[in-house]
Design an enzyme around this catalytic site. Structure first.
Site, mmCIF file in Angstrom:
data_model
loop_
_atom_site.group_PDB
_atom_site.id
_atom_site.type_symbol
_atom_site.label_atom_id
_atom_site.label_comp_id
_atom_site.label_asym_id
_atom_site.label_seq_id
_atom_site.Cartn_x
_atom_site.Cartn_y
_atom_site.Cartn_z
ATOM 1 C CD GLU A 142 -1.087 -0.380 3.730
ATOM 2 O OE1 GLU A 142 -2.081 -1.095 3.545
ATOM 3 O OE2 GLU A 142 -0.767 0.088 4.834
ATOM 4 C CE LYS A 144 6.993 5.181 5.599
ATOM 5 N NZ LYS A 144 6.975 6.587 5.981
ATOM 6 C CG ASP A 146 5.598 12.652 3.734
ATOM 7 O OD1 ASP A 146 5.802 12.436 4.949
ATOM 8 O OD2 ASP A 146 6.330 13.362 3.044
ATOM 9 C CE1 TYR A 254 -0.445 3.374 9.348
ATOM 10 C CE2 TYR A 254 -1.227 5.058 7.850
ATOM 11 C CZ TYR A 254 -0.432 4.679 8.902
ATOM 12 O OH TYR A 254 0.362 5.601 9.521
ATOM 13 C CE LYS A 342 10.686 6.746 3.793
ATOM 14 N NZ LYS A 342 11.721 6.909 4.714
ATOM 15 C CB CYS A 436 38.531 20.303 19.691
ATOM 16 S SG CYS A 436 36.847 20.741 20.139
ATOM 17 C CB CYS A 439 37.981 22.513 24.143
ATOM 18 S SG CYS A 439 38.458 20.884 23.551
ATOM 19 C CB CYS A 460 37.365 16.864 20.530
ATOM 20 S SG CYS A 460 37.701 17.697 22.084
ATOM 21 C CB CYS A 466 35.470 19.388 24.867
ATOM 22 S SG CYS A 466 34.781 19.992 23.316
HETATM 23 S S1 IVH Z 1 2.177 0.764 9.104
HETATM 24 C C1 IVH Z 1 4.036 -1.021 13.081
HETATM 25 N N1 IVH Z 1 1.288 1.775 6.878
HETATM 26 O O1 IVH Z 1 5.079 5.547 8.321
HETATM 27 C C2 IVH Z 1 4.081 -0.081 11.940
HETATM 28 N N2 IVH Z 1 2.618 3.169 8.251
HETATM 29 O O2 IVH Z 1 7.855 4.840 9.015
HETATM 30 C C3 IVH Z 1 2.771 0.524 11.642
HETATM 31 N N3 IVH Z 1 2.916 5.433 7.411
HETATM 32 O O3 IVH Z 1 4.755 5.796 11.787
HETATM 33 C C4 IVH Z 1 2.847 1.501 10.529
HETATM 34 N N4 IVH Z 1 1.709 5.187 5.585
HETATM 35 O O4 IVH Z 1 3.163 7.184 10.349
HETATM 36 C C5 IVH Z 1 2.018 2.002 7.971
HETATM 37 N N5 IVH Z 1 0.395 2.542 4.891
HETATM 38 C C6 IVH Z 1 1.102 2.761 5.983
HETATM 39 C C7 IVH Z 1 1.701 4.008 6.234
HETATM 40 C C8 IVH Z 1 2.465 4.168 7.392
HETATM 41 C C9 IVH Z 1 2.433 6.029 6.300
HETATM 42 C C10 IVH Z 1 3.781 6.079 8.394
HETATM 43 C C11 IVH Z 1 3.356 5.898 9.833
HETATM 44 C C12 IVH Z 1 4.522 5.260 10.523
HETATM 45 C C13 IVH Z 1 5.649 5.570 9.592
HETATM 46 C C14 IVH Z 1 6.712 4.514 9.723
#
Ligand code: IVH
Length: 728
Positions: A142, A144, A146, A254, A342, A436, A439, A460, A466
């Site tokens: 699915e 991710k 943002d 999700y 990613k 450094c 210091c 250092c 320091c």
């Molecule tokens: S699953 C146990 N599914 O990504 C993990 N996370 O890098 C549960 N996020 O903190 C997260 N889309 O805020 C999951 N489809 C998705 C997501 C997602 C965005 C974010 C979420 C999480 C972060 C982890």
């Protein structure tokens, strides 16, 4: 299929029927009845619009329903229903957000950037579970999102609480704000809604709404947000929920935390139930088999990315079967059953104006590129890391060069390479300092014991004298996963340090008493309101009791990150046991001493860590700094109390509290799984056999550990015996 026009006119005619009488001509009984149907109708349109992405009425028609609701409520204020849409305009502003401890921690995900890492993920899962290549392994893929993650508690289907992620263990109570978000239902519908469930997902802002918001902000002379994510976060964390209500935040569910019961035994099944219950879910999710299908999904998302209308920064893969998820468990702060793939980091070019040296908490000198400010991935970047002196040489980075800068997710922006064609005549080589900058002590590169090569990092040697190291140590001490003292950020630490108000951790806890006697107490100064100082002392006092793992982590000892701190806390249980053991290792005088070996034998701990502990506590100043925190000084009470380590909730079983050692090759489960399973059942898994060991589980070809167990008379179990024992 009926077109949008048909659907709208149908809905309009229904509305038209209800608008027979103007609101001010209604009797109270009529208004009561209509408010009830209207609440349900508006909730239905909210769901159609946000969860189903299939609105039946125009925005204007929707607004008319809301206006009618408002008109009736204005006339009969005592008829405002608990589930009224008007409650989505926000409650009275709060002063600060309360804290909420998550029953199940909100964790993060491990990352993959390369295709090969995705194949490795699938392989790893198969190996761990012992699922052969020919058996199906379904993985849900699915987007991710943002945005910012949120946990919504529903009790008997009713939204009762909303909390931000915070540090993963404790978040902020943003219930009032979340209740204003139209995309989030106040009530879940359906027969299989559990008594209790924490629904988790992402709150985000769509591109179009982000642009509109920024245009309005600019017009009003208010803050412009750098990207939709920041705007969503800023909109949610408003003390006045009325402001949140005016920002069109959206939501995708999700995942989940605590739940009294689950509606399915697969990830995809639970998400399908979320959808039935009226929660928005992402329609682009897809069940895949094998790395090729996952990668195809990833590529199709990369193509769609620009036209989705909201930001995604990659895709997430999750093992679909929940029993598999349970078995796979977690490593550190991320699940073994999921991974984020990613999208590549965004890159751009800019001019390197200068290079500065930063001194870290352990004395490491890090070169920082000072850049001509440039926007990368929606954020203005003016600093980027150059890693170390070898990297500067390898990339041949010179001051004045045009450089390629990249930024991925939350990581620090990096200088990737130099655009040689654009090198100006006077571009200057950077000479890495050998002293450094903070210091003037020598800065040296140690030689690696094993390889005989010079360490890449120059450090250092100033140690305690320091100021840069001391400041960084203090910043670490108060940071989020350590003492987490709100209101005591980097800038204040710098200031208090320079003024001599805080030089070591214990000073933080005596600051309030000393402040009262200062000729010019903090609350009288520019930039320090009385309220903010009061809050600061409150935040400090709230941390006078601290968990052992956080305490160990906060000390900022080299090589001791959160996971190692937790391993140590788990092994020692109390701060007294920890300090006694470490003091014994210091006194033992070397790697051969029994005290040294005892620590080294702890699961997850190796010589690097024990050496670091011995180095740290071998330094009287450090022992004193720790003592000043914990023991009464000059008859005053100790500054802090360290709580014994409390294990995360485990399932009571026949092996709870027992120490187990696994040795040899196990046939039915992997070593990793056996260990995870034992720990879930409350057992302690050790790396070596001693008199304290309760069971040794011996697989095929067990060697010296088995012999040792027999010598010591420790109970030896076969893998079958063990599985039977834990099944009881
Ligand atoms: S699953 C146990 N599914 O990504 C993990 N996370 O890098 C549960 N996020 O903190 C997260 N889309 O805020 C999951 N489809 C998705 C997501 C997602 C965005 C974010 C979420 C999480 C972060 C982890």
């Amino acid at each position: 299929m009926s077109g949008r026009g048909g659907a709208i006119s149908r809905a309009m005619s229904k509305t038209a029927k209800t608008i027979k009488k103007p609101a001010d001509a209604l009797t109270k009984a009529e208004a009561r009845a209509e408010l009830k149907t209207l609440a349900a109708e508006i909730a239905r349109h909210d769901e159609l619009y946000h969860a189903k992405d299939a609105p039946e009425i125009s925005d204007a028609a929707y607004d008319a329903l809301v206006a009618r609701n408002r008109a009736m409520e204005t006339r009969f204020p005592d008829l405002v229903r608990e589930d009224s849409p008007s409650r989505r305009v926000g409650a009275a502003p709060v002063e600060v957000f309360g804290k909420i401890r998550h029953d199940v921690a909100m964790l993060s995900l491990g990352n993959a950037f390369e295709d090969t890492e995705v194949a490795e993920f699938v392989d790893r899962v198969r190996r761990f579970l012992r699922v052969p290549q020919d058996d199906a392994l379904v993985v849900l893929a699915e987007p991710k999102i943002d945005g910012l993650s949120i946990s919504l508690r529903y009790e008997n289907g009713q939204l009762v609480q909303a909390a931000t992620r915070g540090d993963g263990t404790t978040g902020e109570n943003v219930t009032a704000n979340v209740k204003t978000i139209r995309a989030i239902p106040h009530r879940l519908k359906g027969k299989d809604v559990p008594e209790l469930i924490d629904v988790r997902g992402e709150i985000y802002l769509a591109h179009a709404d982000f642009r509109r918001l920024n245009a309005a902000q600019a017009e009003a002379g208010e803050k412009i947000f750098a990207n939709p994510r920041n705007a969503a976060a800023g909109s949610l964390r408003q003390l006045d929920a009325g402001i949140t209500a005016r920002r069109p935040l959206k939501f995708f569910s999700y995942a989940w935390g605590a739940a009294s019961r689950l509606p399915s035994d697969t990830q995809s099944g639970v998400v399908a139930a979320f959808e039935r219950w009226g929660l928005p879910v992402n329609a682009l999710r897809r069940r895949c088999e094998g790395p090729e299908e996952l990668l195809a999904f990833y590529r199709s998302m990369a193509e769609k990315r620009a036209s989705l209308g909201y930001d995604i920064d990659g895709v997430v893969y999750k093992v679909d079967r929940l029993d598999f998820q349970e078995r796979l468990g977690f490593v550190s702060r991320s699940p073994r059953w999921a991974i984020a793939h990613k999208f590549p980091a965004e890159q751009t070019t800019t001019v390197l104006r200068d290079i500065e040296i930063q001194v870290g908490r352990t004395g490491a000198l890090t070169p920082v590129a000072k850049l001509e400010p440039v926007t990368v991935g929606g954020v203005v970047v003016s600093n980027a890391t150059l890693h170390n002196e070898d990297e500067i040489a390898r990339k041949d980075v010179r001051i004045g060069d045009t450089v390629v800068v990249q930024r991925a997710g939350d990581v620090i922006p990096q200088v990737v390479s130099v655009v040689l064609d654009k090198r100006p005549k006077g571009a200057r080589r950077f000479v890495f300092p050998e002293v450094c900058p903070a210091c003037d002590s020598h800065a040296v590169r140690d030689t690696d014991e094993k390889t005989g090569k010079a360490d890449v990092v120059r450090r250092c040697t100033g140690g305690l004298i320091c100021p840069a190291q001391a400041k960084e140590r203090l910043k670490h001490f108060v940071s989020r996963n350590a003492f987490d003292i709100e209101g005591l950020g980097g800038e204040r630490i710098e200031l208090f340090f320079d003024e001599g108000l805080i030089r070591q951790p214990a000073d933080i806890f005596t600051l309030e008493a000393r402040n009262a006697k200062l000729p010019e107490p903090l609350q009288g100064r520019k930039g320090f309101g009385a309220k903010s100082i009061e809050n600061l002392f409150k935040a400090i006092n709230a941390r006078r009791t601290i968990a052992l793992d956080r305490f160990i982590y906060a000390l900022g000892i080299r090589h001791i990150g959160e996971t190692t701190a937790r391993d140590l806390a788990r092994a020692f249980g109390t701060v007294e046991a920890f300090r006694t053991a470490v003091a014994a290792a210091v006194a033992g005088g070397g790697r051969e001493s029994e005290a040294y070996r005892d620590i080294d034998n702890i699961e997850g701990i190796g010589e690097t860590v024990v050496d670091a502990l011995v180095d740290f506590f071998g330094e009287p100043h450090n022992t004193k700094a720790v003592g000043d925190l914990m023991e009464a000084v000059d008859g005053l009470r100790p500054q802090i109390t360290v709580e014994p380590y409390s294990r995360p909730a485990t399932v009571a079983s026949t092996v709870t509290g027992k120490t187990v050692v696994f040795t040899g090759t196990l046939e039915q489960v992997t070593r990793g799984e056996a260990k995870a399973q034992a720990e879930r059942l409350g057992a302690k898994v050790a790396g070596s056999v001693s008199k304290k060991t309760d069971f040794v589980v011996a697989g095929a070809d067990a060697g010296s550990k088995l012999t040792k167990a027999q010598e010591l008379g420790v109970t030896v179990l076969t893998e079958d015996d063990w599985l039977k024992l834990i099944a009881r």
